[in-house]
Structures are given as structure tokens and as C-alpha cells.
Write a protein that holds these residues in place. Structure first.
Motif, short mmCIF file in Angstrom:
data_model
loop_
_atom_site.label_atom_id
_atom_site.label_comp_id
_atom_site.label_asym_id
_atom_site.label_seq_id
_atom_site.Cartn_x
_atom_site.Cartn_y
_atom_site.Cartn_z
N MET A 131 0.75 -1.19 0.02
CA MET A 131 0.05 -0.45 -0.40
C MET A 131 0.99 1.05 -0.18
SD MET A 131 -2.83 1.38 2.99
CE MET A 131 -4.12 0.05 2.58
N THR A 132 0.38 2.19 -0.75
CA THR A 132 1.16 3.15 -0.41
C THR A 132 0.43 4.46 -0.21
OG1 THR A 132 2.22 2.60 -3.11
CG2 THR A 132 2.18 4.81 -2.30
N GLN A 133 1.90 5.39 0.58
CA GLN A 133 1.09 6.48 1.38
C GLN A 133 1.36 7.17 0.50
OE1 GLN A 133 2.69 7.04 5.40
NE2 GLN A 133 0.90 8.58 5.99
N VAL A 134 0.03 8.25 0.48
CA VAL A 134 0.28 9.51 0.03
C VAL A 134 0.38 11.35 1.27
CG1 VAL A 134 -1.14 10.99 -1.48
CG2 VAL A 134 -1.59 8.85 -2.30
N VAL A 135 1.31 11.41 0.39
CA VAL A 135 1.39 12.59 1.64
C VAL A 135 1.20 13.67 1.14
CG1 VAL A 135 3.54 13.90 2.86
CG2 VAL A 135 3.97 11.42 2.34
N LYS A 136 0.34 14.62 1.48
CA LYS A 136 -0.49 15.86 0.88
C LYS A 136 0.55 16.50 1.47
CE LYS A 136 -5.17 14.08 -0.08
NZ LYS A 136 -6.33 14.13 0.05
N LYS A 137 1.12 18.17 0.35
CA LYS A 137 1.10 18.91 1.03
C LYS A 137 -0.19 20.29 2.04
CE LYS A 137 4.09 23.18 -0.06
NZ LYS A 137 4.50 23.99 -1.17
N VAL A 138 -0.04 20.00 3.52
CA VAL A 138 -0.50 20.90 3.96
C VAL A 138 -0.21 22.54 4.25
CG1 VAL A 138 -1.60 21.53 5.67
CG2 VAL A 138 -1.94 19.29 5.03
N LYS A 139 -0.95 22.94 3.13
CA LYS A 139 -0.41 24.84 3.96
C LYS A 139 -1.91 25.78 5.06
CE LYS A 139 1.50 28.57 1.99
NZ LYS A 139 2.51 29.48 0.43
N LEU A 140 -1.29 26.21 5.87
CA LEU A 140 -1.87 27.03 6.57
C LEU A 140 -1.99 28.47 6.13
CD1 LEU A 140 -3.78 27.39 9.41
CD2 LEU A 140 -1.85 28.01 10.54
N LEU A 141 -3.46 29.29 6.25
CA LEU A 141 -3.32 30.36 5.65
C LEU A 141 -3.56 31.40 6.66
CD1 LEU A 141 -3.74 30.74 1.76
CD2 LEU A 141 -1.65 30.58 2.83
N ALA A 142 -3.64 32.63 7.23
CA ALA A 142 -4.25 33.65 7.69
C ALA A 142 -4.16 34.30 6.72
CB ALA A 142 -4.29 33.79 9.22
N ASP A 143 -5.25 36.17 7.05
CA ASP A 143 -4.77 37.28 6.78
C ASP A 143 -3.97 37.90 7.65
OD1 ASP A 143 -6.34 38.86 8.81
OD2 ASP A 143 -8.37 38.43 7.58
N SER A 144 -3.30 38.97 8.22
CA SER A 144 -2.55 39.43 9.25
C SER A 144 -3.36 40.27 9.85
CB SER A 144 -1.79 40.99 7.95
OG SER A 144 -2.74 41.85 7.49
N SER A 145 -4.43 40.26 9.70
CA SER A 145 -5.14 40.50 11.77
C SER A 145 -5.00 39.28 12.61
CB SER A 145 -7.12 41.11 11.34
OG SER A 145 -8.15 39.78 11.08
N CYS A 146 -4.72 38.60 12.25
CA CYS A 146 -4.41 37.44 13.58
C CYS A 146 -3.18 37.53 14.23
CB CYS A 146 -4.55 36.45 12.39
SG CYS A 146 -2.55 35.65 11.84
N ASP A 147 -2.36 38.51 13.53
CA ASP A 147 -0.93 39.28 14.02
C ASP A 147 0.23 37.89 13.99
OD1 ASP A 147 -1.45 41.58 14.22
OD2 ASP A 147 -2.75 40.81 16.10
N LEU A 148 0.12 37.25 13.10
CA LEU A 148 1.17 35.42 12.94
C LEU A 148 1.01 36.45 11.64
CD1 LEU A 148 -0.51 32.91 14.50
CD2 LEU A 148 1.25 33.71 15.31
N LEU A 149 2.91 36.43 11.74
CA LEU A 149 4.17 36.37 10.75
C LEU A 149 4.10 35.30 9.68
CD1 LEU A 149 5.04 39.98 10.47
CD2 LEU A 149 3.03 39.44 9.49
N SER A 150 4.77 34.53 11.15
CA SER A 150 5.50 33.02 10.92
C SER A 150 5.14 32.10 12.15
CB SER A 150 7.07 33.54 10.75
OG SER A 150 7.41 33.67 11.30
N LEU A 151 5.18 30.84 11.20
CA LEU A 151 4.67 29.91 12.27
C LEU A 151 6.30 28.30 12.34
CD1 LEU A 151 0.56 29.50 12.15
CD2 LEU A 151 2.10 29.93 14.35
N GLU A 152 7.23 28.80 12.99
CA GLU A 152 8.05 27.78 13.15
C GLU A 152 7.54 26.37 12.70
OE1 GLU A 152 11.87 26.49 15.86
OE2 GLU A 152 10.84 28.47 16.16
N GLY A 153 8.12 25.97 11.63
CA GLY A 153 7.65 23.96 11.68
C GLY A 153 6.77 24.16 10.94
N ILE A 154 5.85 25.17 10.12
CA ILE A 154 4.97 24.98 9.71
C ILE A 154 4.60 25.86 8.91
CG2 ILE A 154 2.19 25.39 9.64
CD1 ILE A 154 2.79 24.78 12.40
N ASP A 155 3.90 25.33 7.30
CA ASP A 155 4.13 25.93 6.14
C ASP A 155 2.55 26.51 6.29
OD1 ASP A 155 4.75 26.71 3.60
OD2 ASP A 155 4.06 25.02 2.40
N TYR A 156 3.11 27.81 6.29
CA TYR A 156 2.26 28.72 7.01
C TYR A 156 2.85 30.52 5.83
CZ TYR A 156 -0.10 32.65 9.42
OH TYR A 156 -0.41 33.83 9.73
#
Length: 82
Positions: A1-26
Motif C-alpha cells: 500500500m502506497t501512502q499519499v503525502v499531501k502538502k498542507v499549508k496554513l493561511l490567515a490574513d494579517s489580522s491574526c498577528d502571526l507573520l510566521s509559524l516555526e515548522g509549519i508551512d504558513y
């Protein structure tokens, strides 16, 4: 059985006050603050104190704008799940 790895990215507008998150594609998609002929882009290069001084001195109309569709679509590229 082959495992499919999906690329996950987290997005938010700048009102959330987070410009980056370490270790996460953000990505933070910036809002725009406008006053007169000046647009302030809410990203890591925004000089907040200078913007606030200018807004306090400005007597005309000011407004904010959400990120445009094209900005979101650009950040969606390359991700399988958002």
C-alpha cells in the motif's frame, strides 16, 4: 500500500498577528490600510509607529481592505490542503 503525502499549508490574513509559524508551512496574507494616496501594507516591513503618526495627522478618509482574491490564489499554489 502506497501512502499519499499531501502538502498542507496554513493561511490567515494579517489580522491574526502571526507573520510566521516555526515548522509549519504558513503564510500571512496582508491587509491594506489606506489614507489619502498612501497605502500601508500590513506585513513584516510595516513601520506601525510611522503609520499611526501619519493616520493621526491625516484629516481625510481612511479605510482598510481585505486581501484580494489574487493574493489568496497566489498563496494557495502548491498546496493540496489549506
Amino acid at each position: 500500500m502506497t501512502q499519499v503525502v499531501k502538502k498542507v499549508k496554513l493561511l490567515a490574513d494579517s489580522s491574526c498577528d502571526l507573520l510566521s509559524l516555526e515548522g509549519i508551512d504558513y503564510a500571512s496574507v496582508p491587509l491594506t490600510i489606506s489614507a489619502g494616496n498612501i497605502d500601508y501594507i500590513d506585513n513584516e516591513t510595516l513601520d506601525t509607529n510611522a503609520m499611526l503618526d501619519a493616520l493621526m495627522a491625516y484629516k481625510g478618509r481612511s479605510y482598510t481592505a481585505c486581501p484580494g482574491v489574487e493574493q489568496w490564489l497566489r498563496e494557495f499554489e502548491g498546496a493540496d490542503e489549506l
